[in-house]
Design a protein around this motif. Structure first.
Motif: not given
Length: 309
Positions: A38-65
Motif C-alpha cells: 500500500v502507499p504509505v500515509d505520510p501523516q501516519l508515518r510521521n507520528c506512528a507506524l505505517a505498514v508498507e507491505g506484508v506477505g508470505t512465501y513458501s517454497g524453494r528459490y535462489a537466495a537474494l543477492a
C-alpha cells in the motif's frame, strides 16, 4: 519479500567486498505465496507506524543477492532452514526455523533457504513509532509456537485491504501487536516471579526518600543488579523509573484529592515543589495545576472524591 517472477538487475555492493549480480530467481510453481503493498500515509508515518507491505512465501528459490531496503522489515521463518549475511560479515550465518530476522533501513543484507526451501512471512513498515520496537539483534530464535506470530501477518493484510479510510490505522495497530508478540517469543528469558516481586517492591517504595544504594540493599541486591533489572524491564535507569512512578502517583492525587501542589509534591517524594512542577511538566507536558484543571471530574469532599464519569 519476493517478486512473483524472475527479476534481474545489478549493483556494486562494496560492503561485501565484491561486485555482485542482483539476481533473484523465484519458482513459478511455489505454493502459499501472497503479498499486499500500500502507499504509505505520510501523516501516519510521521507520528506512528505505517505498514508498507506484508506477505508470505513458501517454497524453494535462489537466495537474494545483497540489497538494501528503505524501510524496516520483519521476516519470520516458520519452517525450513537457510542462510543470511549482513553488512560487515565475511561469511553466511546458518538459520534454522523458527527464527526472526530484523532488517533496518539501509542495512545491506541477503538471505535465502537451503535446497529444501522454507516458509517466510514478512512485513515492511516505517514511521516514528518504529524506533520503539527496534531490537538489538538482526536474527533471533523464536521460543514457543511460531504460529502465534505467523497468523498475525495475515491479520495485518486483512486490516490493510479493508475498504475504509481507517484501514491504514487499523493495520498499524495490528502490526504493533505483531511486534509486541515478537518480543515475547524471542529467546529473552521471561521475567522470573522473584524479579516481578522485586519490581513490585521497588514501585511500592518509590515515594520514599532513599538513595539508590539503600533501595538496592532493602531489596537484597547490589546496585548493579538493580540497575540491570530495571533497565531490562523498563528501558530506564532506576532514578528515571522512580521519577516516573512518582509522577504517576502525583497525577492520581491531583485528580482524586484537593491537596495543594506542595502537599502532593511532598507526598510523592519530592522535597522541592518547584522542582516537582518542572519534572511533572517535562513528563506530562502540563503543569500540575493545568493537569488538575483539565482532568478533574469529581465532587470535592474531605477525602478522595467520587468520579462523576
Amino acid at each position: 519479500m519476493r517478486p512473483s517472477s524472475l527479476v534481474r538487475c545489478s549493483c556494486s555492493m562494496d560492503n561485501f567486498g565484491e561486485d555482485l549480480d542482483f539476481s533473484c530467481a523465484v519458482n513459478h510453481d511455489a505454493q502459499g505465496a501472497w503479498s499486499h503493498y500500500v502507499p504509505v500515509d505520510p501523516q501516519l508515518r510521521n507520528c506512528a507506524l505505517a505498514v508498507e507491505g506484508v506477505g508470505t512465501y513458501s517454497g524453494r528459490y535462489a537466495a537474494l543477492a545483497p540489497r538494501r531496503l528503505s524501510a524496516h522489515a520483519l521476516v519470520v521463518i516458520s519452517s525450513g532452514s537457510g542462510t543470511a549475511r549482513f553488512a560487515g560479515a565475511d561469511q553466511d550465518l546458518s538459520l534454522s526455523s523458527p527464527v526472526a530476522i530484523w532488517l533496518r533501513p539501509g542495512q545491506t543484507h541477503r538471505y535465502g533457504p537451503d535446497a529444501s526451501g522454507w516458509t517466510e512471512h514478512w512485513m515492511l513498515f516505517a514511521g516514528a513509532a518504529s524506533a520503539l520496537y527496534v531490537p538489538k539483534w538482526t536474527h533471533k530464535a523464536i521460543v514457543g509456537d511460531p504460529h502465534l506470530l505467523t497468523r498475525r501477518f495475515r491479520d495485518v493484510r486483512d486490516a490493510l485491504v479493508a475498504p475504509d479510510r481507517l484501514a491504514p490505522l487499523r493495520a498499524s495497530v495490528v502490526a504493533q501487536m505483531l511486534l509486541i508478540a515478537l518480543s515475547e517469543l524471542t529467546d529473552e528469558p521471561a521475567l522470573a516471579p522473584d524479579s516481578r516481586r522485586t519490581l513490585d517492591s521497588f514501585a511500592a517504595d518509590a515515594r520514599m526518600r532513599m538513595s539508590l544504594g539503600d533501595r538496592a540493599r532493602k531489596l537484597g541486591m547490589t546496585v548493579d543488579e538493580l540497575r540491570r533489572l530495571i533497565h531490562l524491564t523498563t528501558g530506564r535507569s532506576p532514578t528515571s523509573h522512580v521519577r516516573e512512578l512518582r509522577i504517576q502517583e502525583a497525577q492520581r492525587l491531583l485528580v482524586e484529592t484537593e491537596w495543594s501542589i506542595s502537599r502532593v509534591s511532598d507526598a510523592v517524594g519530592f522535597d522541592d515543589p518547584a522542582y516537582f512542577s518542572r519534572v511533572f511538566r517535562k513528563l506530562t507536558g502540563r503543569a500540575p495545576s493545568t493537569f488538575r484543571r483539565d482532568e478533574q471530574r469529581v465532587v470535592a469532599s474531605d477525602g478522595p472524591r467520587e468520579a462523576r464519569r
